[in-house]
Design a protein around this motif. Sequence first.
Motif, PDB file in Angstrom:
ATOM      1  N   ARG A  86       0.672  -1.198  -0.010  1.00  0.00           N
ATOM      2  CA  ARG A  86      -0.022   0.014  -0.006  1.00  0.00           C
ATOM      3  C   ARG A  86       0.895   1.298  -0.114  1.00  0.00           C
ATOM      4  O   ARG A  86       1.758   1.337   0.860  1.00  0.00           O
ATOM      5  CB  ARG A  86      -0.956  -0.114   1.180  1.00  0.00           C
ATOM      6  N   ASP A 158      -2.023  -3.091  -3.674  1.00  0.00           N
ATOM      7  CA  ASP A 158      -3.217  -2.492  -2.757  1.00  0.00           C
ATOM      8  C   ASP A 158      -3.223  -1.174  -3.228  1.00  0.00           C
ATOM      9  O   ASP A 158      -3.209  -0.832  -4.285  1.00  0.00           O
ATOM     10  CB  ASP A 158      -2.688  -2.911  -1.451  1.00  0.00           C
ATOM     11  N   THR A 202     -11.005  -8.291  -7.487  1.00  0.00           N
ATOM     12  CA  THR A 202     -11.535  -8.094  -6.262  1.00  0.00           C
ATOM     13  C   THR A 202     -13.051  -7.392  -6.359  1.00  0.00           C
ATOM     14  O   THR A 202     -14.003  -7.740  -5.458  1.00  0.00           O
ATOM     15  CB  THR A 202     -10.613  -7.023  -5.580  1.00  0.00           C
ATOM     16  N   ASN A 233      -9.333   0.719  -8.058  1.00  0.00           N
ATOM     17  CA  ASN A 233      -9.254  -0.511  -8.683  1.00  0.00           C
ATOM     18  C   ASN A 233     -10.553  -1.474  -8.313  1.00  0.00           C
ATOM     19  O   ASN A 233     -11.276  -1.882  -9.180  1.00  0.00           O
ATOM     20  CB  ASN A 233      -8.008  -1.221  -8.086  1.00  0.00           C
ATOM     21  N   VAL A 234     -10.908  -1.381  -6.837  1.00  0.00           N
ATOM     22  CA  VAL A 234     -11.915  -2.320  -6.579  1.00  0.00           C
ATOM     23  C   VAL A 234     -13.375  -1.760  -6.755  1.00  0.00           C
ATOM     24  O   VAL A 234     -14.233  -2.261  -6.969  1.00  0.00           O
ATOM     25  CB  VAL A 234     -11.795  -2.504  -4.775  1.00  0.00           C
ATOM     26  N   GLY A 255     -11.627  10.462  -3.300  1.00  0.00           N
ATOM     27  CA  GLY A 255     -11.125  11.176  -2.153  1.00  0.00           C
ATOM     28  C   GLY A 255     -11.277  12.796  -2.444  1.00  0.00           C
ATOM     29  O   GLY A 255     -11.636  13.485  -1.507  1.00  0.00           O
ATOM     30  N   ASN A 330     -10.774  -2.829   3.360  1.00  0.00           N
ATOM     31  CA  ASN A 330     -10.498  -3.593   4.697  1.00  0.00           C
ATOM     32  C   ASN A 330     -10.848  -2.818   5.861  1.00  0.00           C
ATOM     33  O   ASN A 330     -10.330  -1.525   5.797  1.00  0.00           O
ATOM     34  CB  ASN A 330      -8.916  -3.717   4.540  1.00  0.00           C
TER      35      ASN A 330
HETATM   36  P1  NAD Z   1      -7.383   2.520  -5.132  1.00  0.00           P
HETATM   37  O1  NAD Z   1      -6.072   3.386  -4.430  1.00  0.00           O
HETATM   38  O2  NAD Z   1      -7.210   1.893  -6.429  1.00  0.00           O
HETATM   39  O3  NAD Z   1      -8.552   3.292  -5.102  1.00  0.00           O
HETATM   40  C1  NAD Z   1      -9.100   3.862  -3.592  1.00  0.00           C
HETATM   41  C2  NAD Z   1     -10.255   4.806  -4.017  1.00  0.00           C
HETATM   42  O4  NAD Z   1     -10.720   5.436  -2.761  1.00  0.00           O
HETATM   43  C3  NAD Z   1      -9.692   5.954  -4.886  1.00  0.00           C
HETATM   44  O5  NAD Z   1     -10.948   6.180  -5.772  1.00  0.00           O
HETATM   45  C4  NAD Z   1      -9.862   7.111  -3.963  1.00  0.00           C
HETATM   46  O6  NAD Z   1      -9.948   8.276  -4.476  1.00  0.00           O
HETATM   47  C5  NAD Z   1     -10.715   6.674  -3.135  1.00  0.00           C
HETATM   48  N1  NAD Z   1     -10.655   7.482  -1.585  1.00  0.00           N
HETATM   49  C6  NAD Z   1      -9.438   7.622  -1.278  1.00  0.00           C
HETATM   50  N2  NAD Z   1      -9.742   8.459   0.207  1.00  0.00           N
HETATM   51  C7  NAD Z   1     -11.040   8.575   0.209  1.00  0.00           C
HETATM   52  C8  NAD Z   1     -11.979   9.373   0.775  1.00  0.00           C
HETATM   53  N3  NAD Z   1     -11.397   9.890   2.194  1.00  0.00           N
HETATM   54  N4  NAD Z   1     -13.239   8.994   0.633  1.00  0.00           N
HETATM   55  C9  NAD Z   1     -13.838   8.584  -0.497  1.00  0.00           C
HETATM   56  N5  NAD Z   1     -12.821   8.013  -1.299  1.00  0.00           N
HETATM   57  C10 NAD Z   1     -11.583   7.775  -1.145  1.00  0.00           C
HETATM   58  O7  NAD Z   1      -7.264   1.368  -3.993  1.00  0.00           O
HETATM   59  P2  NAD Z   1      -8.060  -0.037  -4.150  1.00  0.00           P
HETATM   60  O8  NAD Z   1      -6.855  -0.975  -4.531  1.00  0.00           O
HETATM   61  O9  NAD Z   1      -9.232  -0.058  -4.975  1.00  0.00           O
HETATM   62  O10 NAD Z   1      -8.207  -0.277  -2.573  1.00  0.00           O
HETATM   63  C11 NAD Z   1      -9.367   0.167  -1.897  1.00  0.00           C
HETATM   64  C12 NAD Z   1      -9.819  -0.739  -0.628  1.00  0.00           C
HETATM   65  O11 NAD Z   1      -9.868  -2.130  -1.202  1.00  0.00           O
HETATM   66  C13 NAD Z   1      -8.545  -0.649   0.480  1.00  0.00           C
HETATM   67  O12 NAD Z   1      -8.953  -0.849   1.689  1.00  0.00           O
HETATM   68  C14 NAD Z   1      -7.776  -2.286  -0.093  1.00  0.00           C
HETATM   69  O13 NAD Z   1      -6.956  -2.507   1.120  1.00  0.00           O
HETATM   70  C15 NAD Z   1      -8.985  -2.999  -0.341  1.00  0.00           C
HETATM   71  N6  NAD Z   1      -8.389  -4.214  -1.142  1.00  0.00           N
HETATM   72  C16 NAD Z   1      -8.131  -3.762  -2.431  1.00  0.00           C
HETATM   73  C17 NAD Z   1      -7.700  -5.219  -3.133  1.00  0.00           C
HETATM   74  C18 NAD Z   1      -7.330  -4.977  -4.575  1.00  0.00           C
HETATM   75  O14 NAD Z   1      -7.205  -6.007  -5.395  1.00  0.00           O
HETATM   76  N7  NAD Z   1      -6.870  -3.869  -4.976  1.00  0.00           N
HETATM   77  C19 NAD Z   1      -7.999  -6.446  -2.554  1.00  0.00           C
HETATM   78  C20 NAD Z   1      -8.473  -6.438  -1.385  1.00  0.00           C
HETATM   79  C21 NAD Z   1      -9.077  -5.312  -0.685  1.00  0.00           C
END
Ligand code: NAD
Length: 429
Positions: A86, A158, A202, A233-234, A255, A330
Amino acid sequence: MVLTSLSPQENPSPAYICPLDQACSYLEEAAHELKLDRSILEILSNPRKVVTVSIPVKRDDGEVQVLAGHRVQHCDILGPYKGGIRYHPAVTLREVSALAMLMTWKCSLLGIPYGGAKGGIAIDPKSYSIGELERITRRYTSELIKDIGPAVDIPAPDMGTSAREMAWMMDTYSVNVGHAVPGVVTGKPLSIGGSRGREMATGRGVMITVREALADLGKSLVGTRVVIQGFGNVGSAAALLLYQAGAKVIAVSTGSGGVFSDVGLDIPALKAYAAQNRMSIVGFPQAAPISNTELLTLPCDVLIPAALENQITQDNVDRIQARIIAEAANGPVTLQANQALEARGVMVLPDILTNAGGVVVSYLEWVQGLSYVFWDEERVNRELENLMVQAYRQAIQQTKVRQISLRLAAYTLGVGRVAQAFTDRGLYP
Ligand code: NAD
């Protein structure tokens, strides 16, 4: 139970909710339900290895900045350590440790032969150039060279990292050991041994879990009103798959703000808009702006927090109107908020189940790499579907047998299998 091997919390603010304390509380609850031996609980409460490395990075202006890079390996009793990397300003060693522990239960729950790990660097990737990010990632990998490997610890993307960072990690590791080692990371680009279907995995797992939960309530995805926090991503993959299955995604945020449409957002158009606007969705036409605070409390059938930890807390839980909360991120629901939701009969689909699609397809990528046979996307999606549905059904069955919540059911399955492995392997020496 608080980890004995870590120093006191790094963030002393009274509002701070320690993710590690929360993770340990869920573990203790599961251990109590399983009547686990105290010594096994003690072992499972502590990570097996905690590594923090210094990463000196030359910025584009010539200045050298030193960053701290963490990797926490929680437990490898079922197989090599597995977990994402991360890049986010809020990364702390306690957060990484909690996430590593969650990975152990997640892999165990899904029946895949991995242990749990997590890594992270406290940076905002948007504040660094691509060249700087590459130098950070390569130095971090190089510092961890003895601690990772295809049979030891296999990182994955992540928050803030993607296939690009995995390619840099794979290349750095391979150059250091003298030959190509695609199996050292998963979530790689297809050109170097990535799996088809990994990018959406995911989000696909989230869609499958929500679909199954709705089916248990006698409903389908068609016309279901969904709200999603996070469009990375998710969140974006879940949004697209839910939209394609006929759900109405009425609000989405990032965000920098969110958008709302009562008739449902056009998700393919929103994805295209985000891609043209550095992943911001603010200003998307035919939708009204909405803040993250408002978004979480919208009336809807399914709320999917897919961004950060601790988004549904004691402060806003009373205003949550969703019938189902699917934890794509998470730890997005705090312990206290979770208790309040359960008391109100809101169905909370726990993170270790809901967002397991990524690690499942990471596992499938690793299997394909080890066998030198690569599958088409249909096969990958079919295997993912089978493992997700099986884990969901087992967890639901456990709720009925033990008369417990779905979260506790998922934990008892995940923790129980790891505890059984400890008992069978015994303690060395
Ligand atoms: P990412 O960096 O691709 O996307 C994160 C998103 O959250 C972005 O759109 C960002 O703008 C938004 N964000 C950030 N701060 C925010 C806020 N305060 N309010 C609203 N939105 C906000 O991350 P990701 O890979 O999509 O991961 C998201 C979550 O899913 C994390 O908790 C990660 O641990 C979990 N996760 C990811 C995966 C994976 O395969 N990528 C797998 C399991 C769990």
